[in-house]
Write a protein that holds these residues in place. Structure first.
Motif, PDB file in Angstrom:
ATOM      1  N   ASN A  80     -13.130  -9.620 -12.945  1.00  0.00           N
ATOM      2  CA  ASN A  80     -11.898 -10.393 -12.809  1.00  0.00           C
ATOM      3  C   ASN A  80     -10.704  -9.495 -12.515  1.00  0.00           C
ATOM      4  N   ALA A  81     -10.907  -8.170 -12.438  1.00  0.00           N
ATOM      5  CA  ALA A  81      -9.803  -7.241 -12.168  1.00  0.00           C
ATOM      6  C   ALA A  81      -9.190  -7.457 -10.780  1.00  0.00           C
ATOM      7  N   PRO A  82      -9.977  -7.640  -9.712  1.00  0.00           N
ATOM      8  CA  PRO A  82      -9.344  -7.895  -8.407  1.00  0.00           C
ATOM      9  C   PRO A  82      -8.478  -9.150  -8.414  1.00  0.00           C
ATOM     10  N   PHE A  83      -8.950 -10.214  -9.084  1.00  0.00           N
ATOM     11  CA  PHE A  83      -8.156 -11.437  -9.166  1.00  0.00           C
ATOM     12  C   PHE A  83      -6.846 -11.183  -9.908  1.00  0.00           C
ATOM     13  N   ALA A  84      -6.905 -10.430 -11.003  1.00  0.00           N
ATOM     14  CA  ALA A  84      -5.698 -10.144 -11.776  1.00  0.00           C
ATOM     15  C   ALA A  84      -4.677  -9.392 -10.925  1.00  0.00           C
ATOM     16  N   ILE A  85      -5.137  -8.402 -10.169  1.00  0.00           N
ATOM     17  CA  ILE A  85      -4.222  -7.637  -9.314  1.00  0.00           C
ATOM     18  C   ILE A  85      -3.667  -8.528  -8.201  1.00  0.00           C
ATOM     19  N   SER A  86      -4.498  -9.444  -7.673  1.00  0.00           N
ATOM     20  CA  SER A  86      -4.033 -10.328  -6.591  1.00  0.00           C
ATOM     21  C   SER A  86      -2.920 -11.256  -7.056  1.00  0.00           C
ATOM     22  N   GLN A  87      -2.863 -11.548  -8.341  1.00  0.00           N
ATOM     23  CA  GLN A  87      -1.833 -12.454  -8.865  1.00  0.00           C
ATOM     24  C   GLN A  87      -0.491 -11.778  -9.050  1.00  0.00           C
ATOM     25  N   VAL A  88      -0.490 -10.473  -9.315  1.00  0.00           N
ATOM     26  CA  VAL A  88       0.777  -9.779  -9.620  1.00  0.00           C
ATOM     27  C   VAL A  88       1.181  -8.772  -8.554  1.00  0.00           C
ATOM     28  N   GLY A  89       0.247  -8.355  -7.687  1.00  0.00           N
ATOM     29  CA  GLY A  89       0.556  -7.382  -6.656  1.00  0.00           C
ATOM     30  C   GLY A  89       0.100  -5.976  -7.025  1.00  0.00           C
ATOM     31  N   TRP A  90       0.151  -5.084  -6.031  1.00  0.00           N
ATOM     32  CA  TRP A  90      -0.349  -3.715  -6.208  1.00  0.00           C
ATOM     33  C   TRP A  90       0.349  -2.955  -7.331  1.00  0.00           C
ATOM     34  N   VAL A  91       1.659  -2.879  -7.250  1.00  0.00           N
ATOM     35  CA  VAL A  91       2.407  -2.010  -8.167  1.00  0.00           C
ATOM     36  C   VAL A  91       2.297  -2.489  -9.621  1.00  0.00           C
ATOM     37  N   PRO A  92       2.653  -3.745  -9.916  1.00  0.00           N
ATOM     38  CA  PRO A  92       2.508  -4.182 -11.316  1.00  0.00           C
ATOM     39  C   PRO A  92       1.058  -4.126 -11.795  1.00  0.00           C
ATOM     40  N   GLY A  93       0.101  -4.429 -10.894  1.00  0.00           N
ATOM     41  CA  GLY A  93      -1.297  -4.454 -11.308  1.00  0.00           C
ATOM     42  C   GLY A  93      -1.790  -3.105 -11.800  1.00  0.00           C
ATOM     43  N   ILE A  94      -1.586  -2.053 -11.012  1.00  0.00           N
ATOM     44  CA  ILE A  94      -2.060  -0.718 -11.392  1.00  0.00           C
ATOM     45  C   ILE A  94      -1.315  -0.199 -12.622  1.00  0.00           C
TER      46      ILE A  94
END
Length: 497
Positions: A62-76
């Motif tokens: 579910n990590a790719p989905f989580a990053i897709s919801q907030v964007g690159w910078v906030p996700g990492i």
């Protein structure tokens, strides 16, 4: 004295040797039985703990989905700082366990820590919240495995039937009672999950997204693939994405239960540190890679997002194995919490490792997995149910409760610093102030390392605020998912993928 039970713990008492084959002869018959029960249960090593922690609820999928919801910078950035915070709070739980566990007052569950520091009301509230989280975690895994079976059958099998299959299988695997027996299963699950990561990364790099599944599950229509530095989705979607991130480090909920079954609880930090490092690396690497290829079409279970059926089937088949192992682990802990607190403590029933306990355990396993099926079928969208329980419980057990427990422990022990103590040959010295007297509160709040108490207070308040925001985001996401005309419905045959 503010909390009487503390006086019966003369510092760290975990070193009492419950594995000694010849218990102290001064123990009465009931205490000897309790020692034998502890000895039978405490058999896991720190390596077993590493495998158990990394046998995560959904793996990194579910990590790719989580990053897709907030964007690159906030996700990492969020994955990194959440990992640092989870390491810190895990160490807090470890130190509290070492200080508070003893032969006479063993710490068996997370709620026991709550009981020692904040009393019976907190103990019961913790039990309810932990049981809620564990049943929804198990339900979520049944749901994700049901999605996999639905994809494999190409929708020819009713979706509710796909879920109930795993409930029945869980009733079988749930008959295992000790975590040590799960050790080799968890070992297999870790390597299978890593295999899914690398295999599905190869598939994603050579296959367009699964546009039909994205439309059904997320309501995203087919179009060009886009990625964003900062997410532009509605606020509730971004909050729900963050709550999905919480699952990466959500094992803190069962850390005390794991330590309670270790031969050497002092070694727990080794397994936890290695596990957290592996989890961070796997989640961020996999999340960033898949998001870069699938963008806004990234599914909550990323390996289901490839468009070729054969490739979907490979990922689904492997994930079915790891999913049921993870569900078995969390179901084991969940049933154990209910058994220890209700059957043993409230009702005075047989001990877990006894023959009568075996029969009662089997019955409870069947009831538990039946309830998991009902919960999983009621909200048939993985991304929303994970966000909801992430906000209600995972966030609290991992980030909110540990600093609060440490704060309470430090306040209590500092307040006791001037209590009367027995001095051999000299009677007692010191004094006793009641809990209502300011002098006791002053010692507790401002004595010792006051700045450390303030630091833990800020972390507690931050976790509490984030949990509240997450509940709102998850609620809005569930509402939006059910308003999507292509979404799956409760207890229906339409699949969300």
């Amino acid at each position: 004295m503010w909390f009487p039970q503390f006086s019966q713990h003369k510092g760290p008492s975990v070193n009492v040797d419950v594995h000694n084959t010849s218990p102290d002869q001064s123990l009465n018959e009931d205490e000897v039985e309790r020692v034998n029960a502890l000895r039978a249960l405490r058999s896991a090593s720190w390596a077993s703990i590493f495998y158990l922690i990394t046998t995560d609820i959904l793996g990194p999928f579910n990590a790719p989905f989580a990053i897709s919801q907030v964007g690159w910078v906030p996700g990492i950035i969020l994955y990194f700082f959440m990992g640092i915070a989870a390491m810190y709070t895990g160490l807090l739980l470890w130190r509290l366990f070492i200080h508070l566990d003893s032969l006479k007052y063993p710490v068996k569950t997370y709620s026991d820590l709550m009981d020692r520091i904040f009393g019976r009301t907190a103990h019961h509230a913790c039990n309810v919240l932990q049981s809620l989280q564990l049943i929804i975690v198990v339900a979520t895994i049944c749901l994700s495995n049901g999605q996999a079976v639905s994809q494999i059958s190409q929708g020819r099998l009713c979706f509710s039937i796909c879920i109930v299959i795993w409930a029945f299988l869980g009733m079988f695997i749930g008959q295992i009672r000790t975590l040590k027996a799960y050790g080799w299963l968890a070992n297999c699950a870790v390597w299978i999950n890593l295999s899914i990561i690398f295999i599905s990364m190869g598939f994603v790099a050579h296959s367009p997204p699964n546009f039909d599944a994205a439309a059904k599950s997320l309501g995203v229509e087919k179009g060009p693939i886009k990625t964003e530095k900062f997410g532009s989705l509605p606020l509730f979607s971004r909050v729900n994405g963050i709550m999905n991130m919480v699952y990466a480090y959500g094992g803190g909920m069962i850390f005390p239960e794991m330590m309670a079954e270790m031969k050497r609880p002092m070694d727990f930090w080794k397994g936890m540190a290695v596990a957290q490092a592996l989890i961070f690396g796997a989640y961020v690497t996999y999340g960033a890679f898949v998001y870069s290829f699938q963008g806004q079409f990234t599914l909550p279970l990323a390996y289901q997002g490839v468009s070729k059926f054969a490739w979907q089937t490979v990922g689904n088949a492997l994930a079915l194995v790891t999913g049921i192992i993870a569900a078995g682990l969390y179901g084991n802990i969940g049933i154990k919490v209910v058994y220890i607190k209700i059957v043993e403590e409230w009702l005075g029933g047989p001990r877990l490792m006894s023959r009568k306990g075996r029969y009662l355990w089997s019955f409870m396993v069947i009831m538990y997995w039946a309830l998991a099926f009902i919960v999983g079928s009621a909200i048939p969208q993985v991304q929303t149910i994970t966000g909801l329980i992430g906000a209600i419980a995972v966030m609290q057990f991992t980030y909110t409760f540990p600093p609060l427990l440490r704060l309470g422990y430090d306040v209590i022990t500092d307040a006791m610093s001037e209590d009367k103590m027995y001095v051999p040959g000299g009677g007692t010295n010191g004094r006793v102030d009641g809990w209502h007297q300011w002098s006791r509160w002053r010692r507790g709040l401002f004595g010792g390392r006051w700045y450390y108490k303030l630091f833990n207070l800020f972390i507690f308040l931050g976790g509490l605020a984030m949990g509240g925001l997450g509940m709102w985001g998850a609620g809005e996401s569930i509402k939006a998912a059910f308003e999507n005309s292509k979404a799956a419905t409760s207890f229906g045959c339409r699949a969300p993928v």
